[in-house]
Design an enzyme around this catalytic site. Structure first.
Site, PDB file in Angstrom:
ATOM      1  NE  ARG A  93      37.554  32.011  51.910  1.00  0.00           N
ATOM      2  CZ  ARG A  93      37.864  32.720  50.844  1.00  0.00           C
ATOM      3  NH1 ARG A  93      38.003  34.035  50.910  1.00  0.00           N
ATOM      4  NH2 ARG A  93      38.038  32.111  49.684  1.00  0.00           N
TER       5      ARG A  93
ATOM      6  CE  LYS B  73      35.373  29.689  47.892  1.00  0.00           C
ATOM      7  NZ  LYS B  73      35.256  30.823  48.838  1.00  0.00           N
TER       8      LYS B  73
ATOM      9  CG  ASP C   1      44.294  47.115  42.283  1.00  0.00           C
ATOM     10  OD1 ASP C   1      43.251  46.468  42.076  1.00  0.00           O
ATOM     11  OD2 ASP C   1      45.141  47.313  41.402  1.00  0.00           O
TER      12      ASP C   1
HETATM   13  N1  LIG Z   1      39.539  38.910  48.789  1.00  0.00           N
HETATM   14  C1  LIG Z   1      38.687  37.970  49.141  1.00  0.00           C
HETATM   15  O1  LIG Z   1      39.045  36.965  49.732  1.00  0.00           O
HETATM   16  C2  LIG Z   1      37.229  38.139  48.858  1.00  0.00           C
HETATM   17  C3  LIG Z   1      36.320  37.157  49.282  1.00  0.00           C
HETATM   18  C4  LIG Z   1      34.957  37.372  49.079  1.00  0.00           C
HETATM   19  C5  LIG Z   1      34.540  38.542  48.439  1.00  0.00           C
HETATM   20  N2  LIG Z   1      35.466  39.435  48.000  1.00  0.00           N
HETATM   21  C6  LIG Z   1      35.069  40.660  47.327  1.00  0.00           C
HETATM   22  O2  LIG Z   1      34.478  41.529  48.285  1.00  0.00           O
HETATM   23  C7  LIG Z   1      33.642  42.432  47.607  1.00  0.00           C
HETATM   24  C8  LIG Z   1      32.330  42.591  48.334  1.00  0.00           C
HETATM   25  O3  LIG Z   1      31.625  41.346  48.332  1.00  0.00           O
HETATM   26  P1  LIG Z   1      30.252  41.233  49.121  1.00  0.00           P
HETATM   27  O4  LIG Z   1      29.908  39.796  49.151  1.00  0.00           O
HETATM   28  O5  LIG Z   1      30.360  42.006  50.390  1.00  0.00           O
HETATM   29  O6  LIG Z   1      29.269  42.028  48.119  1.00  0.00           O
HETATM   30  P2  LIG Z   1      27.895  42.730  48.480  1.00  0.00           P
HETATM   31  O7  LIG Z   1      27.152  42.842  47.180  1.00  0.00           O
HETATM   32  O8  LIG Z   1      27.247  42.086  49.645  1.00  0.00           O
HETATM   33  O9  LIG Z   1      28.319  44.194  48.945  1.00  0.00           O
HETATM   34  C9  LIG Z   1      28.901  45.113  48.098  1.00  0.00           C
HETATM   35  C10 LIG Z   1      28.525  46.521  48.618  1.00  0.00           C
HETATM   36  O10 LIG Z   1      29.356  47.457  47.937  1.00  0.00           O
HETATM   37  C11 LIG Z   1      28.599  48.646  47.751  1.00  0.00           C
HETATM   38  N3  LIG Z   1      29.356  49.453  46.827  1.00  0.00           N
HETATM   39  C12 LIG Z   1      29.477  49.310  45.481  1.00  0.00           C
HETATM   40  N4  LIG Z   1      30.387  50.214  45.014  1.00  0.00           N
HETATM   41  C13 LIG Z   1      30.839  50.911  46.088  1.00  0.00           C
HETATM   42  C14 LIG Z   1      31.766  51.957  46.272  1.00  0.00           C
HETATM   43  N5  LIG Z   1      32.448  52.466  45.258  1.00  0.00           N
HETATM   44  N6  LIG Z   1      31.963  52.432  47.532  1.00  0.00           N
HETATM   45  C15 LIG Z   1      31.283  51.931  48.582  1.00  0.00           C
HETATM   46  N7  LIG Z   1      30.391  50.965  48.457  1.00  0.00           N
HETATM   47  C16 LIG Z   1      30.176  50.438  47.239  1.00  0.00           C
HETATM   48  C17 LIG Z   1      27.238  48.120  47.345  1.00  0.00           C
HETATM   49  O11 LIG Z   1      26.233  49.097  47.482  1.00  0.00           O
HETATM   50  C18 LIG Z   1      27.092  46.944  48.348  1.00  0.00           C
HETATM   51  O12 LIG Z   1      26.497  47.395  49.547  1.00  0.00           O
HETATM   52  C19 LIG Z   1      33.508  41.903  46.190  1.00  0.00           C
HETATM   53  O13 LIG Z   1      34.388  42.662  45.380  1.00  0.00           O
HETATM   54  C20 LIG Z   1      33.993  40.482  46.285  1.00  0.00           C
HETATM   55  O14 LIG Z   1      34.535  39.990  45.072  1.00  0.00           O
HETATM   56  C21 LIG Z   1      36.779  39.266  48.206  1.00  0.00           C
END
Ligand SMILES: NC(=O)c1ccc[n+]([C@@H]2O[C@H](COP(=O)([O-])OP(=O)(O)OC[C@H]3O[C@@H](n4cnc5c(N)ncnc54)[C@H](O)[C@@H]3O)[C@@H](O)[C@H]2O)c1
Length: 324
Positions: free
Chosen positions: A115, A72, A232
């Site tokens: 996933r 990916k 974190d």
């Molecule tokens: N660990 C993993 O496997 C994995 C996989 C995919 C995405 N992620 C991470 O998950 C996170 C979210 O991704 P997404 O695709 O849902 O993004 P997204 O843009 O769809 O959603 C993010 C949301 O966070 C909100 N937000 C921003 N700061 C905030 C805060 N301090 N408190 C509460 N809400 C807040 C925004 O308004 C938005 O609604 C990202 O950090 C991404 O890198 C992690």
């Protein structure tokens, strides 16, 4: 000249297949068991970084038991919402394990969302109390949705407290998800309310290398489970130190992230999810344990699911065949 063809699946193609969450969770469970038994090839992901807090990662994996090999190429851009673009975008390539030939290319937005939610739920299956009914969602985006759908697949969820910094994102989530899952979803006025009320907590805001975390010691109840999808970024060191069991999905990748500046106040994970699923390390042992999954997101998760998406697309005649 080869007349080999590969199947291209756009984001709309992948979404139209709507692979169900129970299937995704069981594919991940099979893959994590293989990983626990040392039967998955998955080097830590290399990446490039064109902006601070943004990434484009290469994520290869081979799962022999699922006959799945691929990579990916995924990006995460926290400021994209200002342009009306998704945070996470990218492509996934599947290769034939016998010949190496690529046989499918697909948009990876949907698969990444689902996933990741499934990996949280799978960790919760082993680390949360089985009768957990109340969920706190902190950040109502794509992950806030996919994680709740996955948790609702395995747990008898009755109520959800949802918090987002953007009131309109929170409102939209409350309306959409309560209609979709038919459970009570309340907008939380503060992050603290979403944490203290809940037995299962998901934090899914932006991942920041130098976060200013919000969740303090003692907010999370004894006996509760948390999944930190955003690493974190949301949890203070004191709150993280309070977990009786903190797991990850891959030790090597966790240590890599630590070496480049993340997880400076996070304790070393006692186990990875593969070790737990394979029965090599215990899951929850007591009712009052606080447990956490700090899943980083693995190429293996994607490669567990992608062949099934490809198989169903072929079956239904979805996608576009392209010459290699
Ligand atoms: N660990 C993993 O496997 C994995 C996989 C995919 C995405 N992620 C991470 O998950 C996170 C979210 O991704 P997404 O695709 O849902 O993004 P997204 O843009 O769809 O959603 C993010 C949301 O966070 C909100 N937000 C921003 N700061 C905030 C805060 N301090 N408190 C509460 N809400 C807040 C925004 O308004 C938005 O609604 C990202 O950090 C991404 O890198 C992690």
């Amino acid at each position: 000249m080869s007349n080999h063809q590969l199947l291209y699946l756009s984001r709309a193609d992948v979404e139209s297949l709507a692979l169900d969450m129970p299937t995704i969770i069981s594919l991940l469970e099979a893959a994590f068991k293989e990983k626990g038994l040392g039967r998955v090839e998955m080097p830590p992901k290399p990446g490039i970084h064109t902006l601070p807090d943004a990434f484009i990662h290469a994520m290869p994996a081979f799962i022999p038991a699922l006959n799945s090999a691929g990579i990916k190429w995924v990006s995460g851009y926290p400021e994209n919402y200002k342009r009306g673009l998704p945070y996470i975008t990218g492509l996934l390539i599947l290769n034939d394990a016998e010949t190496g030939l690529p046989y499918a290319v697909m948009d990876c937005t949907w698969i990444t969302a689902y996933r990741t939610g499934a990996a949280s739920a799978l960790a919760a299956k082993y680390l949360a109390r089985k009768q957990s009914e109340v969920v706190g969602i902190l950040a109502c985006g794509v992950q806030g949705r996919a994680n709740l759908i996955a948790l609702a697949t395995l747990f008898p969820i009755k109520r959800v407290y949802a918090y987002d910094v953007l009131p309109e994102a929170q409102l939209c989530y409350v309306e959409e998800m309560s209609a979709r899952l038919n459970i009570e979803i309340l907008g939380a006025s503060t992050p603290k309310q979403a944490v203290i009320e809940s037995e299962l907590v998901v934090t899914s805001g932006p991942i920041l290398k130098h976060p200013t975390p919000t969740i303090e010691k003692d907010w999370l109840r004894p006996g509760a489970f948390a999944s930190a999808v955003d690493f974190d970024s949301y949890w203070t060191g004191e709150a993280l130190a309070q977990f009786d069991k903190l797991s990850t999905d891959d030790h090597a990748q966790f240590q890599y992230y630590r070496s480049v500046g993340y997880f400076q106040t996070t304790p070393d994970p006692y186990a990875d999810l593969g070790e737990i699923v394979a029965g090599l390390k215990p899951g929850r042992e007591r009712e009052d344990e606080r447990t956490m999954a700090m899943n980083l997101g693995l190429a293996m998760d994607d490669m567990a699911v992608a062949p099934e998406i490809c198989r169903r697309a072929r079956e239904r005649g979805i996608g576009t065949w392209l010459a290699l």
